[in-house]
Structure formats: C-alpha cells, structure tokens
Design a protein around this motif. Structure first.
Motif, mmCIF file in Angstrom:
data_model
loop_
_atom_site.group_PDB
_atom_site.id
_atom_site.type_symbol
_atom_site.label_atom_id
_atom_site.label_comp_id
_atom_site.label_asym_id
_atom_site.label_seq_id
_atom_site.Cartn_x
_atom_site.Cartn_y
_atom_site.Cartn_z
ATOM 1 N N ALA A 60 0.806 -1.223 0.000
ATOM 2 C CA ALA A 60 0.000 0.000 0.000
ATOM 3 C C ALA A 60 0.841 1.276 0.000
ATOM 4 O O ALA A 60 0.356 2.335 -0.439
ATOM 5 C CB ALA A 60 -0.928 0.002 1.211
ATOM 6 N N LYS A 63 0.826 4.249 -2.741
ATOM 7 C CA LYS A 63 -0.298 4.092 -3.668
ATOM 8 C C LYS A 63 -1.295 5.230 -3.457
ATOM 9 O O LYS A 63 -1.486 5.738 -2.349
ATOM 10 C CB LYS A 63 -0.980 2.742 -3.492
ATOM 11 N N ILE A 66 -6.550 2.894 -4.140
ATOM 12 C CA ILE A 66 -6.610 1.531 -3.613
ATOM 13 C C ILE A 66 -8.061 1.061 -3.610
ATOM 14 O O ILE A 66 -8.950 1.766 -3.126
ATOM 15 C CB ILE A 66 -6.030 1.457 -2.192
ATOM 16 N N ILE A 90 -4.570 -0.349 5.748
ATOM 17 C CA ILE A 90 -4.402 0.421 4.510
ATOM 18 C C ILE A 90 -4.258 1.912 4.809
ATOM 19 O O ILE A 90 -3.350 2.583 4.292
ATOM 20 C CB ILE A 90 -5.592 0.164 3.561
ATOM 21 N N VAL A 99 -9.396 5.342 -1.042
ATOM 22 C CA VAL A 99 -9.689 3.933 -0.789
ATOM 23 C C VAL A 99 -11.175 3.702 -1.035
ATOM 24 O O VAL A 99 -12.024 4.394 -0.468
ATOM 25 C CB VAL A 99 -9.321 3.529 0.660
#
Length: 424
Positions: A60, A63, A66, A90, A99
């Motif tokens: 993660a 990033k 996600i 995360i 996310v």
C-alpha cells in the motif's frame, strides 16, 4: 428417535426420523475445529505473514488509488470483522490514498442500504466510499485481455484502474468452480455480464471437472484465475467459516498461494463419503445463502452427489427473496428441464443465456431427482412452476418423500450442503 436441528434463514428447523431410517449424516468437521485465538487474532496473524507476498502495508505504501473488492450480501463473509482490520492497515500505510470498497455483486442485484449496514456496520457505511458493481453497465467496464478459453475479459473500470487491487472473501466448496474465494472476486465478482456468461458457458459447467472440490483441470477455475491475474489482483484475505459463520482460518497474500492453502484447509475439513440412501435432506446453511432458489441449488448438488438416479432431494431453504432471478426462473419454468440442460450443453459460449449456469445445474438435478422444497416463506405456486413440490414443514416433506421411493426410505442428512465435498 434421531433428531437434529438444521439452519433455516436465521433460525433452525428440526429433523425427526426413526434411527433405523437414517443412512448417515454427511457433515464436515468445520464445527469441530478449534481455532487458535479470536477471529480478529487469526486475521491479524494472516496479514502479518502472507503467503508468497509482501505485506499489505508494504504493497500500500505510496499508492494513490486503492480498491478493496468485497463480497456482496449473498455471502456470509464476516466483513464487520475483516474489513475494519484491512482498512486500518491500509489507511495507516497510505494515509493520502483514495480507498474504495467495490462490492462484487457478479450477476446479483445491488445490496440495499440495510444490507450494507448489516454487512459492514454503521461506521464503515458512513465513513468509507462504497461502490456497487453493476455487471450490465457497459459504460462502467473496460476490456483487460482475453480469457484462455477465448472470451473477452471485461471488468469494472474502478478495479482495472486501481494502482492497488486487493480482495476479501471466503473459501468454501463451490458447485462448479471447485472452491470459492480469491479469483472469484474478479470473475464473476466485478466482471461484465458478457465475461461472466462466457466463463459460465454450458460446456464448461457440464465438464466433469467443474465440480465441488476440483481445481485441477477445471476450465471454469482456469479462466477465473487468468482474469484475476490480468486485473492485477495483488493481495487477498480469504477466511474459512464454521457453521455459525465465524472465522476458523484466515489466509492472506498471493492469489494462488494463499488460495491453495485455504482450499487445502477446507478440503481436509469438508471431505465426506457418500452413503447408500434414496432420500437426501440438505440445506444451504441458513441466511444469507438460503435467500432464494437460485442459491439453494448449491445445497442440492451435495444431495445429488450421494443419491442414485431417481433419489429424492429434500431442500430446506427459506427463499424469502423468491426465485433469485427472472432469467433463472424462466429458464426452468418455461420448459422441460432435461431439454433445457441439453440445449445449454450445445449452446456456443458466446451465446450463453443470462443465469443459464445455475439453471443448467438445476435442470440436471430436476431431470434425475424429485425435489421437495421446505419453505413457509416462499410462494408455493412459484415453487411448483419450477418443477418442485413445496412443503411447509420438514415433517411434511419427509412424509411426501416416503411416497416417492420404492420400498423403505433411507435418509442421508446433510446439515450444510455448501460445507461438504461428497466423494463416492
């Protein structure tokens, strides 16, 4: 007197039979398994030591987009347990990332707000971005490649364009994919209806290797795994559940290595031997998997596996949502089951009908077995239209079954048809 309570919706119904009439109880060992720690501890441990993969936190880092694919309301994945742990890890590793939870409906209807609350809890529903996959929305799909079988692989653009794609799910025997979990999050989970139909074609479903517990040589599984790899599904968290839908095993990491480990765990717990019987009583494990007839077919396949041709199936499933799909209903209700099955097998993959696959398996069952459906919550006229005999109670179904067999009735009891792999 033999007595056993079996799951029905969110309750239980009791089976009562003379001891001498019971040929055997086909029950996996999931409920006997003693987990080492709490559900949360099992999940945390699995995420700390993933199979053939960096940790979720390592993946993660850095990033920006996600996506977590999550099973829908028809699956008993305990997302109230799994999802908070996944999201915490995360968010801590990638605090600036967008996310999203992408709900893998496959060909099912979208989850209602109430179903999302039941699945995730109020906090996640209120604070996280949740997107429903709609397989028939062509504008939401992108083509990412070609399946080994030759069909186009089209999936939800949100999944395809993520810079980290992960999935939560659970592993159990699956009636034609071998086992659920892992690659099924992509196909059928977030795939286009056209890709789902191609993968679920009549020839594949008819293949003798497309059965519960079989992965090697299974053409359905092969295409599903290829789709997951093309989608760059980087990490999975799959759990194994007992009869109370509590976590007894957790497997995280690479989509193949973690899945294989989970499948081996399930196979050891779920394997049972067929018994000599002429009536088999099965369930779908209660809610949420017995919400409709479409899903209830899965439990019937366990009964099919232990019965001789002509043996009677008693399926205990509430089916509060009815048939589960208009196409599925029409496929069964508007013709002869044996003829429908034959047509499915002959139909080219790119002409697969909507909801053909479960209807094909159901037609196969109906062509060889009388089916009695125990439900006091489903329209009995609809049950009759689908070539079954309705019963309000288990006792009523048992009495009916006795009239349909030659000689003495010998009953196999399958308390959870989705929790066993029946071997002859």
């Amino acid at each position: 007197m033999f007595e056993l309570d079996v799951p029905y919706a969110r309750e239980h119904l009791r089976i009562r039979l003379p001891e001498q009439d019971v040929a055997g109880v086909l029950l996996g060992h999931q409920n006997e398994y003693k987990r080492d720690g709490t559900q949360e501890e099992l999940i945390e441990s699995a995420l700390d030591a993933p199979f053939d993969s960096p940790t979720l936190e390592e993946l993660a880092q850095g990033k920006r987009d996600i996506v977590v694919i999550s099973s829908d309301h028809t699956r008993p994945v305990p997302s109230k347990v799994t999802m908070p742990i996944l999201l915490r890890r995360i968010h801590e590793a990638a605090p600036d990332a967008r996310v999203r939870i992408l709900v893998a409906t496959g060909m099912h209807r979208s989850s209602t707000h109430e179903e999302l609350l039941h699945k995730y809890g109020e906090e996640i529903v209120a604070e996280e971005e949740i997107v429903m996959h709609v397989a028939t929305d062509d504008d939401a799909m992108v083509r990412i490649g070609t399946l080994p079988s030759g069909g186009d692989c089209e999936i939800n653009a949100i999944a395809a364009q993520a810079d980290l794609l992960i999935a939560e799910g659970f592993i159990e025997p699956h009636f034609f994919a071998g086992f659920s979990g892992s690659r099924k999050s992509v196909l059928p989970g977030v795939a286009s209806y056209k890709t789902i139909a191609y993968n679920h074609n009549g020839g594949f479903v008819h293949d003798g290797r497309a059965r519960a517990g079989v992965l090697h040589g299974n053409p359905v599984h092969r295409d599903m795994m290829a789709a997951a790899r093309m989608a760059n599904l980087a990490f999975i968290l799959n759990v194994v559940l007992d009869g109370d839908h509590e976590v007894i095993g957790a497997f995280a990491g690479d989509i193949q290595a973690a899945h294989q480990a989970g499948c081996s765990f399930v196979r050891d717990l779920a394997g049972v031997s067929a018994v000599d019987c002429n009536v088999a009583i099965t369930t779908n494990g209660g809610y949420p998997l017995d919400q409709n007839i479409y899903q209830a077919v899965k439990g019937m396949t366990a009964a099919e596996a232990t019965l001789p041709d002509g043996g009677v199936i008693i399926a205990i499933a509430a089916c509060e949502d009815g048939h589960g799909g208009e196409g599925f209903f029409r496929n069964i209700a508007e013709g002869d089951p044996a003829a429908f099955e034959a047509g499915c097998i002959e139909r080219p993959a790119d002409q697969t009908l909507p909801d053909q696959w479960t209807a094909q398996i159901f037609a196969r069952i109906l062509a060889h077995h009388p089916v009695i459906l125990v439900s006091d919550r489903c329209d009995h006229d609809m049950i009759r239209a689908m070539h079954m005999t309705p019963a309000n109670t288990v006792d009523e179904a048992i009495a009916l079954a006795r009239t349909l067999v030659d000689g003495d009735a010998r009953f196999a009891i399958i308390p959870d048809g989705l929790g066993v792999v029946v071997a002859r």
